[in-house]
Design a protein around this motif. Structure first.
Motif, PDB file in Angstrom:
ATOM      1  N   ASN B  55      -3.703   0.561  -4.596  1.00 29.45           N
ATOM      2  CA  ASN B  55      -2.964  -0.226  -3.567  1.00 29.45           C
ATOM      3  C   ASN B  55      -4.152  -0.299  -2.253  1.00 29.45           C
ATOM      4  O   ASN B  55      -5.113   0.416  -2.744  1.00 29.45           O
ATOM      5  CB  ASN B  55      -1.682   0.137  -3.126  1.00 29.45           C
ATOM      6  CG  ASN B  55      -1.624   1.644  -2.347  1.00 29.45           C
ATOM      7  OD1 ASN B  55      -2.822   2.131  -2.227  1.00 29.45           O
ATOM      8  ND2 ASN B  55      -0.506   2.088  -2.416  1.00 29.45           N
ATOM      9  N   ALA B  57      -4.465   1.299   0.056  1.00 35.06           N
ATOM     10  CA  ALA B  57      -4.705   2.610   0.487  1.00 35.06           C
ATOM     11  C   ALA B  57      -5.641   3.301  -0.535  1.00 35.06           C
ATOM     12  O   ALA B  57      -6.723   3.834  -0.265  1.00 35.06           O
ATOM     13  CB  ALA B  57      -3.896   3.421   0.980  1.00 35.06           C
ATOM     14  N   THR B  58      -5.239   3.556  -1.803  1.00 35.21           N
ATOM     15  CA  THR B  58      -5.995   4.067  -2.581  1.00 35.21           C
ATOM     16  C   THR B  58      -7.429   3.380  -3.282  1.00 35.21           C
ATOM     17  O   THR B  58      -8.102   3.985  -3.862  1.00 35.21           O
ATOM     18  CB  THR B  58      -5.036   4.604  -3.998  1.00 35.21           C
ATOM     19  OG1 THR B  58      -4.401   3.229  -4.258  1.00 35.21           O
ATOM     20  CG2 THR B  58      -4.127   5.329  -3.542  1.00 35.21           C
ATOM     21  N   LEU B  60      -9.402   2.743  -1.404  1.00 38.20           N
ATOM     22  CA  LEU B  60     -10.607   3.132  -0.539  1.00 38.20           C
ATOM     23  C   LEU B  60     -11.216   4.297  -1.518  1.00 38.20           C
ATOM     24  O   LEU B  60     -12.340   4.520  -1.242  1.00 38.20           O
ATOM     25  CB  LEU B  60      -9.858   3.982   0.653  1.00 38.20           C
ATOM     26  CG  LEU B  60      -9.380   2.760   1.792  1.00 38.20           C
ATOM     27  CD1 LEU B  60      -8.477   3.560   2.894  1.00 38.20           C
ATOM     28  CD2 LEU B  60     -10.752   2.112   2.426  1.00 38.20           C
TER      29      LEU B  60
END
Ligand SMILES: [Zn+2]
Lengths: 243, 211
Positions: B55, B57-58, B60
Protein backbone atom coordinates in the motif's frame (compact mmCIF):
# COMPACT_ATOMS: atom_id res chain seq x y z
CA UNK A 1 -5.69 -10.25 21.33
CA UNK A 2 -3.23 -9.14 18.77
CA UNK A 3 -3.34 -9.39 15.06
CA UNK A 4 -2.44 -12.79 13.63
CA UNK A 5 0.98 -12.78 12.12
CA UNK A 6 0.99 -12.44 8.36
CA UNK A 7 2.71 -15.23 6.50
CA UNK A 8 5.17 -12.77 5.05
CA UNK A 9 5.83 -10.97 8.26
CA UNK A 10 9.51 -11.43 8.63
CA UNK A 11 10.71 -11.16 12.18
CA UNK A 12 14.22 -10.53 10.94
CA UNK A 13 13.35 -7.04 9.79
CA UNK A 14 12.15 -6.35 13.31
CA UNK A 15 9.71 -3.50 13.01
CA UNK A 16 7.29 -4.99 15.46
CA UNK A 17 7.07 -1.96 17.72
CA UNK A 18 5.96 0.03 14.75
CA UNK A 19 3.12 -2.35 14.09
CA UNK A 20 1.99 -2.64 17.66
CA UNK A 21 0.76 0.94 17.81
CA UNK A 22 -1.36 0.29 14.78
CA UNK A 23 -2.73 -2.89 16.30
CA UNK A 24 -4.14 -1.09 19.33
CA UNK A 25 -5.95 1.42 17.18
CA UNK A 26 -7.10 -1.26 14.83
CA UNK A 27 -8.35 -3.35 17.68
CA UNK A 28 -10.41 -0.52 19.09
CA UNK A 29 -11.72 0.28 15.66
CA UNK A 30 -12.56 -3.35 14.99
CA UNK A 31 -14.40 -3.69 18.26
CA UNK A 32 -16.51 -0.66 17.37
CA UNK A 33 -17.16 -2.09 13.96
CA UNK A 34 -18.21 -5.42 15.37
CA UNK A 35 -20.65 -3.71 17.73
CA UNK A 36 -22.27 -1.72 14.98
CA UNK A 37 -22.38 -4.80 12.78
CA UNK A 38 -24.12 -6.78 15.50
CA UNK A 39 -26.58 -3.96 16.10
CA UNK A 40 -27.30 -3.83 12.39
CA UNK A 41 -27.84 -7.58 12.30
CA UNK A 42 -30.26 -7.41 15.23
CA UNK A 43 -32.18 -4.68 13.42
CA UNK A 44 -32.30 -6.68 10.19
CA UNK A 45 -33.40 -9.76 12.07
CA UNK A 46 -36.21 -7.77 13.70
CA UNK A 47 -37.29 -6.26 10.39
CA UNK A 48 -37.29 -9.66 8.69
CA UNK A 49 -39.47 -11.01 11.47
CA UNK A 50 -41.91 -8.12 11.09
CA UNK A 51 -42.13 -8.76 7.36
CA UNK A 52 -42.68 -12.46 8.04
CA UNK A 53 -39.50 -13.53 6.29
CA UNK A 54 -36.72 -15.79 7.46
CA UNK A 55 -33.64 -13.81 8.36
CA UNK A 56 -30.50 -14.90 6.54
CA UNK A 57 -27.29 -13.47 7.93
CA UNK A 58 -25.32 -11.54 5.33
CA UNK A 59 -22.25 -13.69 5.77
CA UNK A 60 -24.25 -16.72 4.63
CA UNK A 61 -25.63 -14.88 1.63
CA UNK A 62 -22.21 -14.03 0.31
CA UNK A 63 -19.49 -15.46 2.44
CA UNK A 64 -16.77 -14.05 0.28
CA UNK A 65 -18.05 -10.54 -0.15
CA UNK A 66 -18.97 -8.27 2.75
CA UNK A 67 -17.98 -10.17 5.83
CA UNK A 68 -14.55 -11.49 5.02
CA UNK A 69 -13.67 -8.64 2.77
CA UNK A 70 -13.60 -6.09 5.53
CA UNK A 71 -12.07 -8.09 8.29
CA UNK A 72 -8.92 -6.06 8.82
CA UNK A 73 -7.20 -8.72 10.81
CA UNK A 74 -7.03 -10.93 7.80
CA UNK A 75 -5.76 -8.36 5.37
CA UNK A 76 -2.57 -8.98 3.56
CA UNK A 77 0.54 -7.43 4.90
CA UNK A 78 3.10 -6.50 2.34
CA UNK A 79 6.07 -8.78 2.24
CA UNK A 80 8.65 -7.51 4.63
CA UNK A 81 11.62 -9.41 3.40
CA UNK A 82 12.44 -11.26 0.27
CA UNK A 83 10.89 -14.69 -0.13
CA UNK A 84 13.61 -17.23 0.44
CA UNK A 85 13.62 -18.77 -2.97
CA UNK A 86 16.90 -20.58 -2.55
CA UNK A 87 15.77 -22.52 0.54
CA UNK A 88 15.35 -25.82 -1.18
CA UNK A 89 17.85 -25.41 -3.93
CA UNK A 90 20.76 -27.80 -4.11
CA UNK A 91 19.10 -30.02 -1.61
CA UNK A 92 18.27 -33.61 -2.40
CA UNK A 93 14.74 -34.30 -1.28
CA UNK A 94 12.95 -37.57 -0.99
CA UNK A 95 9.85 -37.61 -3.14
CA UNK A 96 7.14 -39.65 -1.37
CA UNK A 97 5.77 -42.58 -3.33
CA UNK A 98 2.70 -41.89 -5.34
CA UNK A 99 3.24 -38.16 -5.52
CA UNK A 100 5.27 -38.05 -8.68
CA UNK A 101 3.44 -36.44 -11.51
CA UNK A 102 1.13 -34.71 -9.11
CA UNK A 103 1.93 -31.41 -7.54
CA UNK A 104 0.64 -32.52 -4.18
CA UNK A 105 3.14 -33.37 -1.49
CA UNK A 106 6.77 -32.61 -0.96
CA UNK A 107 9.14 -32.81 -3.86
CA UNK A 108 12.18 -31.14 -5.29
CA UNK A 109 11.74 -27.40 -5.84
CA UNK A 110 9.53 -25.15 -3.75
CA UNK A 111 7.12 -26.49 -1.24
CA UNK A 112 4.14 -24.75 0.36
CA UNK A 113 3.46 -26.35 3.69
CA UNK A 114 0.06 -24.74 4.22
CA UNK A 115 -1.32 -26.11 0.97
CA UNK A 116 0.89 -29.19 0.71
CA UNK A 117 1.85 -28.25 -2.80
CA UNK A 118 5.07 -28.45 -4.67
CA UNK A 119 6.37 -26.13 -7.38
CA UNK A 120 9.21 -26.63 -9.76
CA UNK A 121 10.15 -23.00 -10.31
CA UNK A 122 10.28 -19.86 -8.22
CA UNK A 123 7.87 -17.87 -10.34
CA UNK A 124 5.17 -20.52 -10.02
CA UNK A 125 5.82 -20.67 -6.32
CA UNK A 126 5.44 -16.93 -5.86
CA UNK A 127 2.32 -16.94 -8.01
CA UNK A 128 0.94 -19.57 -5.69
CA UNK A 129 1.74 -17.47 -2.62
CA UNK A 130 -0.28 -14.69 -4.23
CA UNK A 131 -3.20 -16.91 -5.14
CA UNK A 132 -6.62 -16.93 -3.49
CA UNK A 133 -6.18 -20.60 -2.73
CA UNK A 134 -3.07 -19.94 -0.68
CA UNK A 135 -4.49 -16.84 0.96
CA UNK A 136 -7.55 -18.80 2.05
CA UNK A 137 -5.40 -21.62 3.36
CA UNK A 138 -3.37 -19.18 5.45
CA UNK A 139 -6.36 -17.26 6.73
CA UNK A 140 -5.90 -14.13 4.66
CA UNK A 141 -8.14 -12.23 2.32
CA UNK A 142 -7.07 -10.75 -0.96
CA UNK A 143 -7.32 -7.14 0.12
CA UNK A 144 -4.74 -4.76 1.46
CA UNK A 145 -5.45 -2.05 3.95
CA UNK A 146 -5.31 1.29 2.18
CA UNK A 147 -2.67 3.54 3.70
CA UNK A 148 -3.68 6.86 5.19
CA UNK A 149 -1.43 9.93 5.21
CA UNK A 150 -0.79 9.20 8.89
CA UNK A 151 0.42 5.69 8.12
CA UNK A 152 2.67 7.00 5.37
CA UNK A 153 4.18 9.58 7.70
CA UNK A 154 4.77 7.07 10.45
CA UNK A 155 6.47 4.65 8.12
CA UNK A 156 8.64 7.34 6.60
CA UNK A 157 9.77 8.46 10.03
CA UNK A 158 10.59 4.89 10.94
CA UNK A 159 12.58 4.40 7.72
CA UNK A 160 14.48 7.65 8.32
CA UNK A 161 15.39 6.55 11.82
CA UNK A 162 16.58 3.24 10.49
CA UNK A 163 18.63 4.98 7.81
CA UNK A 164 20.22 7.37 10.30
CA UNK A 165 21.16 4.47 12.53
CA UNK A 166 22.69 2.64 9.61
CA UNK A 167 24.54 5.77 8.52
CA UNK A 168 25.82 6.27 12.03
CA UNK A 169 27.04 2.68 12.20
CA UNK A 170 28.74 3.12 8.84
CA UNK A 171 30.25 6.40 9.93
CA UNK A 172 31.57 4.76 13.05
CA UNK A 173 32.98 1.98 10.94
CA UNK A 174 34.56 4.50 8.62
CA UNK A 175 36.00 6.46 11.53
CA UNK A 176 37.43 3.24 12.87
CA UNK A 177 38.99 2.36 9.57
CA UNK A 178 40.34 5.88 9.20
CA UNK A 179 41.89 5.66 12.65
CA UNK A 180 43.48 2.35 11.75
CA UNK A 181 44.74 3.84 8.51
CA UNK A 182 46.17 6.77 10.42
CA UNK A 183 48.02 4.46 12.80
CA UNK A 184 49.50 2.61 9.86
CA UNK A 185 50.45 5.85 8.17
CA UNK A 186 52.02 7.16 11.34
CA UNK A 187 53.99 3.94 11.64
CA UNK A 188 55.12 4.24 8.06
CA UNK A 189 56.07 7.87 8.61
CA UNK A 190 58.17 6.97 11.63
CA UNK A 191 59.85 4.17 9.73
CA UNK A 192 60.60 6.46 6.83
CA UNK A 193 61.98 9.07 9.19
CA UNK A 194 64.18 6.46 10.80
CA UNK A 195 65.45 5.25 7.45
CA UNK A 196 66.17 8.85 6.47
CA UNK A 197 68.00 9.42 9.73
CA UNK A 198 70.14 6.34 9.22
CA UNK A 199 70.93 7.34 5.67
CA UNK A 200 71.79 10.87 6.76
CA UNK A 201 74.05 9.50 9.45
CA UNK A 202 75.78 7.29 6.92
CA UNK A 203 76.27 10.20 4.55
CA UNK A 204 77.56 12.34 7.37
CA UNK A 205 80.05 9.72 8.40
CA UNK A 206 81.15 9.32 4.80
CA UNK A 207 81.55 13.11 4.57
CA UNK A 208 83.55 13.18 7.76
CA UNK A 209 85.80 10.53 6.36
CA UNK A 210 86.24 12.48 3.13
CA UNK A 211 86.79 15.65 5.08
CA UNK A 212 89.56 14.04 7.12
CA UNK A 213 91.20 12.88 3.96
CA UNK A 214 90.91 16.29 2.35
CA UNK A 215 92.26 18.10 5.30
CA UNK A 216 95.25 15.84 5.20
CA UNK A 217 95.74 16.50 1.54
CA UNK A 218 94.93 20.19 2.01
CA UNK A 219 92.69 20.45 -0.95
CA UNK A 220 89.04 21.30 -1.72
CA UNK A 221 86.89 23.44 0.53
CA UNK A 222 89.18 23.06 3.44
CA UNK A 223 92.09 24.77 1.72
CA UNK A 224 91.50 28.02 3.51
CA UNK A 225 91.20 26.34 6.85
CA UNK A 226 94.35 24.35 6.28
CA UNK A 227 96.20 27.46 5.26
CA UNK A 228 94.98 29.26 8.30
CA UNK A 229 96.08 26.36 10.44
CA UNK A 230 99.48 26.44 8.90
CA UNK A 231 99.69 30.16 9.34
CA UNK A 232 98.71 29.87 12.93
CA UNK A 233 101.10 27.12 13.46
CA UNK A 234 98.90 24.17 14.19
CA UNK A 235 97.22 21.51 12.12
CA UNK A 236 93.95 19.73 12.42
CA UNK A 237 91.82 22.81 12.85
CA UNK A 238 89.01 21.45 10.74
CA UNK A 239 86.68 18.50 11.06
CA UNK A 240 89.32 16.18 12.36
CA UNK A 241 88.91 18.00 15.63
CA UNK A 242 85.28 16.97 15.96
CA UNK A 243 86.11 13.31 15.82
CA UNK B 1 -14.31 0.37 8.13
CA UNK B 2 -10.91 0.98 6.66
CA UNK B 3 -10.46 1.33 2.96
CA UNK B 4 -8.72 -1.34 1.03
CA UNK B 5 -6.50 -1.82 -1.98
CA UNK B 6 -5.95 -4.89 -4.06
CA UNK B 7 -2.66 -6.77 -3.87
CA UNK B 8 -2.06 -6.65 -7.62
CA UNK B 9 -3.36 -5.14 -10.85
CA UNK B 10 -5.39 -8.12 -12.02
CA UNK B 11 -8.86 -6.78 -11.27
CA UNK B 12 -8.06 -3.32 -12.60
CA UNK B 13 -6.95 -4.79 -15.92
CA UNK B 14 -9.82 -7.23 -16.21
CA UNK B 15 -11.12 -6.47 -19.68
CA UNK B 16 -14.55 -7.95 -19.06
CA UNK B 17 -16.99 -5.14 -18.49
CA UNK B 18 -16.24 -1.45 -18.27
CA UNK B 19 -13.70 -0.08 -15.89
CA UNK B 20 -15.46 1.93 -13.21
CA UNK B 21 -12.69 2.62 -10.71
CA UNK B 22 -10.86 5.88 -10.09
CA UNK B 23 -9.39 7.51 -13.17
CA UNK B 24 -6.38 9.64 -14.05
CA UNK B 25 -6.71 11.91 -17.10
CA UNK B 26 -10.17 10.32 -17.37
CA UNK B 27 -8.82 6.84 -17.97
CA UNK B 28 -7.90 3.68 -16.11
CA UNK B 29 -4.61 4.76 -14.49
CA UNK B 30 -2.86 1.54 -15.48
CA UNK B 31 -3.43 2.32 -19.15
CA UNK B 32 -1.11 5.32 -18.82
CA UNK B 33 1.62 2.78 -19.36
CA UNK B 34 1.79 1.13 -22.74
CA UNK B 35 0.49 -2.42 -22.91
CA UNK B 36 3.74 -4.10 -23.83
CA UNK B 37 5.75 -2.66 -20.95
CA UNK B 38 2.85 -3.06 -18.53
CA UNK B 39 2.65 -6.74 -19.35
CA UNK B 40 6.38 -7.18 -18.92
CA UNK B 41 6.06 -5.62 -15.48
CA UNK B 42 3.13 -7.79 -14.46
CA UNK B 43 5.00 -10.91 -15.58
CA UNK B 44 8.18 -9.91 -13.75
CA UNK B 45 9.43 -11.52 -10.59
CA UNK B 46 9.85 -8.15 -8.91
CA UNK B 47 6.19 -7.30 -9.44
CA UNK B 48 4.97 -10.66 -8.17
CA UNK B 49 7.32 -10.98 -5.29
CA UNK B 50 8.10 -7.47 -4.08
CA UNK B 51 5.39 -5.20 -5.39
CA UNK B 52 2.56 -7.51 -4.47
CA UNK B 53 0.36 -6.43 -1.58
CA UNK B 54 1.97 -3.03 -1.10
CA UNK B 55 0.00 0.00 0.00
CA UNK B 56 1.14 3.64 -0.08
CA UNK B 57 2.94 3.16 3.26
CA UNK B 58 4.69 -0.15 2.66
CA UNK B 59 5.64 1.00 -0.84
CA UNK B 60 8.11 3.25 0.97
CA UNK B 61 10.09 0.20 2.06
CA UNK B 62 10.71 -0.63 -1.57
CA UNK B 63 11.24 2.95 -2.73
CA UNK B 64 14.03 3.61 -0.24
CA UNK B 65 15.78 0.42 -1.37
CA UNK B 66 16.01 1.57 -5.00
CA UNK B 67 19.54 1.70 -6.36
CA UNK B 68 18.81 3.10 -9.81
CA UNK B 69 16.11 4.53 -12.03
CA UNK B 70 15.32 3.53 -15.59
CA UNK B 71 12.80 1.80 -17.81
CA UNK B 72 13.96 -1.49 -19.19
CA UNK B 73 17.40 -3.02 -18.97
CA UNK B 74 19.19 -6.16 -20.08
CA UNK B 75 16.70 -8.24 -22.06
CA UNK B 76 13.88 -5.75 -21.70
CA UNK B 77 13.66 -6.50 -18.05
CA UNK B 78 11.60 -3.81 -16.29
CA UNK B 79 13.46 -1.96 -13.55
CA UNK B 80 12.08 -2.00 -10.01
CA UNK B 81 11.64 1.73 -10.59
CA UNK B 82 8.96 1.35 -13.28
CA UNK B 83 7.43 -1.59 -11.46
CA UNK B 84 6.82 0.75 -8.53
CA UNK B 85 5.47 3.39 -10.91
CA UNK B 86 2.86 0.89 -12.10
CA UNK B 87 2.16 0.01 -8.47
CA UNK B 88 1.54 3.68 -7.72
CA UNK B 89 -0.78 3.95 -10.72
CA UNK B 90 -2.69 1.02 -9.27
CA UNK B 91 -2.82 2.54 -5.79
CA UNK B 92 -3.49 6.09 -6.98
CA UNK B 93 -2.22 7.66 -3.74
CA UNK B 94 -3.73 10.88 -2.46
CA UNK B 95 -2.11 14.20 -3.29
CA UNK B 96 -0.88 14.76 0.29
CA UNK B 97 0.82 11.38 0.29
CA UNK B 98 2.69 12.19 -2.92
CA UNK B 99 3.77 15.53 -1.50
CA UNK B 100 5.07 13.67 1.53
CA UNK B 101 7.12 11.42 -0.77
CA UNK B 102 8.46 14.14 -2.99
CA UNK B 103 9.36 16.57 -0.26
CA UNK B 104 11.35 14.10 1.75
CA UNK B 105 15.04 14.97 1.80
CA UNK B 106 16.50 11.67 2.95
CA UNK B 107 15.69 9.36 0.10
CA UNK B 108 16.56 10.67 -3.35
CA UNK B 109 15.12 7.68 -5.21
CA UNK B 110 11.82 8.09 -3.40
CA UNK B 111 11.82 11.71 -4.57
CA UNK B 112 12.40 10.90 -8.24
CA UNK B 113 9.91 8.05 -8.10
CA UNK B 114 7.21 10.36 -6.80
CA UNK B 115 8.24 13.07 -9.29
CA UNK B 116 7.82 10.61 -12.15
CA UNK B 117 4.39 9.57 -10.92
CA UNK B 118 3.32 13.19 -10.49
CA UNK B 119 4.41 13.91 -14.06
CA UNK B 120 2.25 11.01 -15.25
CA UNK B 121 -0.80 11.68 -13.17
CA UNK B 122 -1.22 15.33 -12.21
CA UNK B 123 -2.55 18.37 -14.12
CA UNK B 124 0.15 20.37 -15.94
CA UNK B 125 0.19 23.47 -13.70
CA UNK B 126 0.46 21.30 -10.60
CA UNK B 127 3.33 19.40 -12.15
CA UNK B 128 5.36 22.56 -12.76
CA UNK B 129 4.61 23.93 -9.30
CA UNK B 130 5.59 20.72 -7.55
CA UNK B 131 8.56 19.61 -9.63
CA UNK B 132 10.35 22.88 -10.39
CA UNK B 133 11.57 23.40 -6.81
CA UNK B 134 13.34 20.03 -7.11
CA UNK B 135 15.66 21.54 -9.70
CA UNK B 136 17.72 22.73 -6.75
CA UNK B 137 18.52 19.11 -5.87
CA UNK B 138 21.85 18.23 -7.48
CA UNK B 139 22.30 14.78 -5.97
CA UNK B 140 23.65 11.99 -8.14
CA UNK B 141 21.38 9.20 -9.25
CA UNK B 142 22.07 6.14 -11.36
CA UNK B 143 20.16 5.43 -14.53
CA UNK B 144 20.09 1.88 -15.84
CA UNK B 145 19.49 1.36 -19.55
CA UNK B 146 19.75 -1.47 -22.05
CA UNK B 147 23.40 -0.56 -22.48
CA UNK B 148 24.37 -0.26 -18.83
CA UNK B 149 24.52 2.34 -16.09
CA UNK B 150 24.76 6.09 -16.56
CA UNK B 151 25.24 8.84 -14.06
CA UNK B 152 22.64 11.56 -13.85
CA UNK B 153 21.35 14.03 -11.26
CA UNK B 154 18.01 14.72 -9.62
CA UNK B 155 17.76 18.19 -11.24
CA UNK B 156 18.63 16.79 -14.65
CA UNK B 157 16.01 14.08 -14.33
CA UNK B 158 13.35 16.61 -13.28
CA UNK B 159 14.30 18.75 -16.26
CA UNK B 160 13.75 15.77 -18.54
CA UNK B 161 10.37 15.08 -16.99
CA UNK B 162 9.36 18.67 -17.76
CA UNK B 163 10.75 18.84 -21.26
CA UNK B 164 10.87 15.39 -22.84
CA UNK B 165 8.16 13.19 -24.29
CA UNK B 166 9.62 9.84 -23.26
CA UNK B 167 11.46 9.16 -20.04
CA UNK B 168 12.45 5.74 -18.72
CA UNK B 169 10.88 4.06 -21.77
CA UNK B 170 7.50 5.51 -20.89
CA UNK B 171 5.57 7.98 -23.02
CA UNK B 172 4.62 10.93 -20.84
CA UNK B 173 1.17 12.51 -21.23
CA UNK B 174 1.28 15.58 -23.45
CA UNK B 175 1.65 18.75 -21.47
CA UNK B 176 1.66 22.46 -22.38
CA UNK B 177 4.98 24.24 -21.96
CA UNK B 178 5.52 26.55 -19.04
CA UNK B 179 5.25 29.56 -21.36
CA UNK B 180 1.91 28.38 -22.69
CA UNK B 181 0.60 27.88 -19.18
CA UNK B 182 1.77 31.36 -18.25
CA UNK B 183 -0.09 32.76 -21.26
CA UNK B 184 -3.21 30.94 -20.16
CA UNK B 185 -2.73 32.42 -16.66
CA UNK B 186 -2.56 28.96 -15.17
CA UNK B 187 0.95 29.56 -13.95
CA UNK B 188 2.72 32.56 -12.46
CA UNK B 189 6.05 33.39 -14.06
CA UNK B 190 8.73 31.39 -12.35
CA UNK B 191 10.54 33.07 -9.51
CA UNK B 192 14.25 32.70 -9.90
CA UNK B 193 14.92 30.69 -6.75
CA UNK B 194 18.53 30.07 -7.57
CA UNK B 195 19.50 32.43 -10.34
CA UNK B 196 22.31 30.36 -11.83
CA UNK B 197 20.05 27.34 -12.17
CA UNK B 198 17.77 29.41 -14.39
CA UNK B 199 20.51 30.62 -16.66
CA UNK B 200 22.12 27.20 -16.95
CA UNK B 201 18.92 25.65 -18.00
CA UNK B 202 18.49 27.48 -21.30
CA UNK B 203 19.56 25.58 -24.38
CA UNK B 204 21.05 22.72 -22.47
CA UNK B 205 18.05 20.54 -22.09
CA UNK B 206 18.64 16.90 -22.75
CA UNK B 207 22.24 17.38 -23.78
CA UNK B 208 23.62 16.96 -20.30
CA UNK B 209 22.99 13.24 -20.51
CA UNK B 210 25.67 12.78 -23.13
CA UNK B 211 28.40 14.20 -20.95
ZN1 LIG C 1 0.03 -22.37 -0.25
Amino acid sequence: MSKPKGVYDNAATGDTSFRRTWDREEYAQKAAERQSREAKERKERYEAKLAGKKYIPKSEVDANAEETRFDDSRMIEARRGRIRLDENLNKVQIVPLGTTGSRRGKGPGYYCEACDLNFTNSLEYVEHLNSKQHLNATGQTDVVERATLEMVRERLIWLKQRKHEQDKAEEFDLAKRLAERKTIEEQERLEKKERKRIKKEETRQKKVLTATETSEQTSGVDVDAAMMARMMGFGGFTSTKTR
Amino acid sequence: MSKTDLPDAKAMLDSRGLYDGPTIHSMNPLLLMEKIIRERIIDSMYWKEQAWGLNAATLLDRAVELQFIGGQYANQKPTPFICLILKMLQLNPEREILLEYVQDEDFKYLRVLAAFYIRLAWPAAEIYKTLEPLMADYRKIRLRTQSGYKLTFVDEFIDELLTKERVCDIALPRMPTRAQLEDMDELEPREPLVSDVDSDEEGEEGEMMEE
